[in-house]
Design an enzyme around this catalytic site. Structure first.
Site, PDB file in Angstrom:
ATOM      1  N   ILE A  19       0.826  -1.207   0.000  1.00 54.97           N
ATOM      2  CA  ILE A  19       0.000   0.000   0.000  1.00 54.97           C
ATOM      3  C   ILE A  19       0.866   1.265   0.000  1.00 54.97           C
ATOM      4  CG2 ILE A  19      -1.645   1.303   1.424  1.00 54.97           C
ATOM      5  CD1 ILE A  19      -2.806  -1.457   2.321  1.00 54.97           C
ATOM      6  N   TYR A 149      -3.046  -6.551  16.923  1.00 53.48           N
ATOM      7  CA  TYR A 149      -3.163  -5.754  15.697  1.00 53.48           C
ATOM      8  C   TYR A 149      -4.429  -4.900  15.761  1.00 53.48           C
ATOM      9  CZ  TYR A 149      -3.449  -4.699  10.697  1.00 53.48           C
ATOM     10  OH  TYR A 149      -3.525  -4.054   9.484  1.00 53.48           O
ATOM     11  N   PRO A 185       2.985  -7.843  -0.358  1.00 51.54           N
ATOM     12  CA  PRO A 185       3.952  -8.896  -0.035  1.00 51.54           C
ATOM     13  C   PRO A 185       3.729  -9.503   1.353  1.00 51.54           C
ATOM     14  CG  PRO A 185       5.043  -7.111  -1.163  1.00 51.54           C
ATOM     15  CD  PRO A 185       3.645  -6.634  -0.899  1.00 51.54           C
ATOM     16  N   ARG A 190       1.306 -14.009   4.725  1.00 44.38           N
ATOM     17  CA  ARG A 190       0.290 -14.483   5.682  1.00 44.38           C
ATOM     18  C   ARG A 190      -0.535 -15.619   5.060  1.00 44.38           C
ATOM     19  NH1 ARG A 190       0.369  -9.030   6.798  1.00 44.38           N
ATOM     20  NH2 ARG A 190      -1.441  -8.408   5.595  1.00 44.38           N
TER      21      ARG A 190
HETATM   22  P1  NAD Z   1       3.664  -4.659   3.785  1.00 41.40           P
HETATM   23  O1  NAD Z   1       3.383  -5.167   5.167  1.00 41.40           O
HETATM   24  O2  NAD Z   1       3.784  -5.689   2.701  1.00 41.40           O
HETATM   25  O3  NAD Z   1       4.990  -3.772   3.776  1.00 41.40           O
HETATM   26  C1  NAD Z   1       5.380  -3.074   4.905  1.00 41.40           C
HETATM   27  C2  NAD Z   1       6.543  -2.166   4.582  1.00 41.40           C
HETATM   28  O4  NAD Z   1       6.913  -1.557   5.829  1.00 41.40           O
HETATM   29  C3  NAD Z   1       7.787  -2.884   4.054  1.00 41.40           C
HETATM   30  O5  NAD Z   1       8.279  -2.218   2.894  1.00 41.40           O
HETATM   31  C4  NAD Z   1       8.779  -2.778   5.223  1.00 41.40           C
HETATM   32  O6  NAD Z   1      10.127  -2.685   4.800  1.00 41.40           O
HETATM   33  C5  NAD Z   1       8.313  -1.504   5.907  1.00 41.40           C
HETATM   34  N1  NAD Z   1       8.713  -1.417   7.316  1.00 41.40           N
HETATM   35  C6  NAD Z   1       8.696  -2.415   8.225  1.00 41.40           C
HETATM   36  N2  NAD Z   1       9.182  -1.966   9.403  1.00 41.40           N
HETATM   37  C7  NAD Z   1       9.469  -0.650   9.232  1.00 41.40           C
HETATM   38  C8  NAD Z   1      10.025   0.349  10.068  1.00 41.40           C
HETATM   39  N3  NAD Z   1      10.358   0.076  11.334  1.00 41.40           N
HETATM   40  N4  NAD Z   1      10.211   1.587   9.561  1.00 41.40           N
HETATM   41  C9  NAD Z   1       9.875   1.867   8.276  1.00 41.40           C
HETATM   42  N5  NAD Z   1       9.358   0.964   7.422  1.00 41.40           N
HETATM   43  C10 NAD Z   1       9.169  -0.299   7.902  1.00 41.40           C
HETATM   44  O7  NAD Z   1       2.579  -3.558   3.378  1.00 41.40           O
HETATM   45  P2  NAD Z   1       0.978  -3.605   3.407  1.00 41.40           P
HETATM   46  O8  NAD Z   1       0.448  -4.988   3.657  1.00 41.40           O
HETATM   47  O9  NAD Z   1       0.548  -2.871   2.201  1.00 41.40           O
HETATM   48  O10 NAD Z   1       0.600  -2.757   4.726  1.00 41.40           O
HETATM   49  C11 NAD Z   1       0.788  -1.372   4.792  1.00 41.40           C
HETATM   50  C12 NAD Z   1      -0.105  -0.788   5.895  1.00 41.40           C
HETATM   51  O11 NAD Z   1      -1.471  -1.043   5.600  1.00 41.40           O
HETATM   52  C13 NAD Z   1       0.152  -1.352   7.295  1.00 41.40           C
HETATM   53  O12 NAD Z   1      -0.002  -0.341   8.266  1.00 41.40           O
HETATM   54  C14 NAD Z   1      -0.944  -2.384   7.428  1.00 41.40           C
HETATM   55  O13 NAD Z   1      -1.264  -2.670   8.778  1.00 41.40           O
HETATM   56  C15 NAD Z   1      -2.075  -1.679   6.722  1.00 41.40           C
HETATM   57  N6  NAD Z   1      -3.113  -2.615   6.260  1.00 41.40           N
HETATM   58  C16 NAD Z   1      -2.801  -3.592   5.352  1.00 41.40           C
HETATM   59  C17 NAD Z   1      -3.778  -4.487   4.960  1.00 41.40           C
HETATM   60  C18 NAD Z   1      -3.497  -5.595   3.989  1.00 41.40           C
HETATM   61  O14 NAD Z   1      -4.335  -6.495   3.833  1.00 41.40           O
HETATM   62  N7  NAD Z   1      -2.378  -5.597   3.278  1.00 41.40           N
HETATM   63  C19 NAD Z   1      -5.077  -4.378   5.484  1.00 41.40           C
HETATM   64  C20 NAD Z   1      -5.360  -3.358   6.391  1.00 41.40           C
HETATM   65  C21 NAD Z   1      -4.366  -2.476   6.771  1.00 41.40           C
END
Ligand code: NAD
Length: 251
Positions: A19, A149, A185, A190
């Site tokens: 995202i 979470y 990713p 998951r």
């Molecule tokens: P992701 O989890 O695949 O990627 C996370 C990114 O965060 C990675 O590039 C990683 O390097 C970076 N990261 C990890 N630790 C970090 C740190 N300490 N400092 C800076 N960067 C860091 O991405 P996603 O699944 O798209 O999730 C992004 C956000 O959207 C999160 O907050 C997640 O909780 C939220 N979200 C995701 C989903 C989903 O289904 N994917 C649903 C609801 C909410």
């Protein structure tokens, strides 16, 4: 449409994949100058943005980064982590890490960037926008095995509303995005994990998809489209909201 963010400066955390990356790409496509950061600098390759390594767990790193970037209009707080399990699976260490990465990171970045955002909004007569990634698994919905979470993402909504209330009259808006399951990713990982317990990846995928009445998972670009709206002046009357974007999951 294009150019909706022309003249605006944006910061996006965790912009390396999923995202965050889609948001950074969409902001740039709409004409913003984008400062994209991630824990892993290599993941930012190919983005049309100023790129920097940033660990949002570090007060010092966030403060130094904010000082180097200067005033901005848009702050998108995307970094987050999914801990799998119930209260019985969540150690104190798990609890602290999840709150540090999912909630306190936003406290850090907002404290670091907000003074410059306020100055810029006052000087330019424009409005600043803070966008926080929450989730449907939050105060909106209890989800199995998303104990800490869900608690962190509910806290994100509270934090969002508090910031919105405090700065509503000073040109700053603050909104939360609450996605359902979105392809990324970490989500793919998951699915792999769940697959080991439920008899395969296809079955795991089916379980995730069946949660969402629209019968599919979301795409990062769909979340980015909402982020663009919240960042742009077209949403100038919108603050303190927690907007579900989840294929009907929280219906
Ligand atoms: P992701 O989890 O695949 O990627 C996370 C990114 O965060 C990675 O590039 C990683 O390097 C970076 N990261 C990890 N630790 C970090 C740190 N300490 N400092 C800076 N960067 C860091 O991405 P996603 O699944 O798209 O999730 C992004 C956000 O959207 C999160 O907050 C997640 O909780 C939220 N979200 C995701 C989903 C989903 O289904 N994917 C649903 C609801 C909410």
């Amino acid at each position: 449409m294009s150019g909706r963010l022309k003249g605006k400066i944006a910061v996006v955390t965790a912009a390396g994949q999923g995202i965050g990356r889609a948001i950074a790409e969409a902001f740039a496509a709409e004409g913003a100058v984008v400062h994209a950061s991630d824990l892993d600098l290599a993941k930012l390759e190919g983005l049309n943005a100023e790129k920097a390594a940033l660990d949002v767990l570090s007060n010092e790193a966030v403060a130094t980064y904010a000082a180097s970037v200067g005033q901005v209009d848009i702050l998108a707080n995307v970094a987050g982590f999914v801990h799998h399990g119930t209260v019985l699976d969540c150690s104190d260490k798990d609890w602290d890490f999840s709150f540090d990465l999912n909630v306190k990171s936003m406290h850090r970045t907002i404290r670091a960037f907000l003074p410059g955002m306020l100055d810029r909004a006052a000087e330019q007569g424009s409005s600043g926008s803070i966008i926080n990634l929450s989730s449907g698994a939050s105060s909106l919905k209890g989800a199995p095995n998303r104990y800490v979470y869900g608690a962190t993402k509910a806290a994100v909504i509270g934090l969002t509303k508090s910031v919105a209330a405090d700065f509503v009259a000073r040109g700053i808006r603050c909104n939360a995005i609450c996605p359902g399951t979105v392809r990324s990713p970490s989500w793919e990982a998951r699915v792999e994990d769940l697959g080991r317990n439920v008899g395969g990846k296809d079955k795991a995928m089916e379980l995730f998809v069946s949660r969402q009445p629209m019968g599919r998972v979301g795409e990062p670009t769909e979340i980015a489209a909402l982020a663009v709206y919240l960042a742009a002046d077209e949403s100038a009357f919108t603050t303190g909201t927690a907007i579900p974007i989840d294929g009907g999951w929280t219906l």
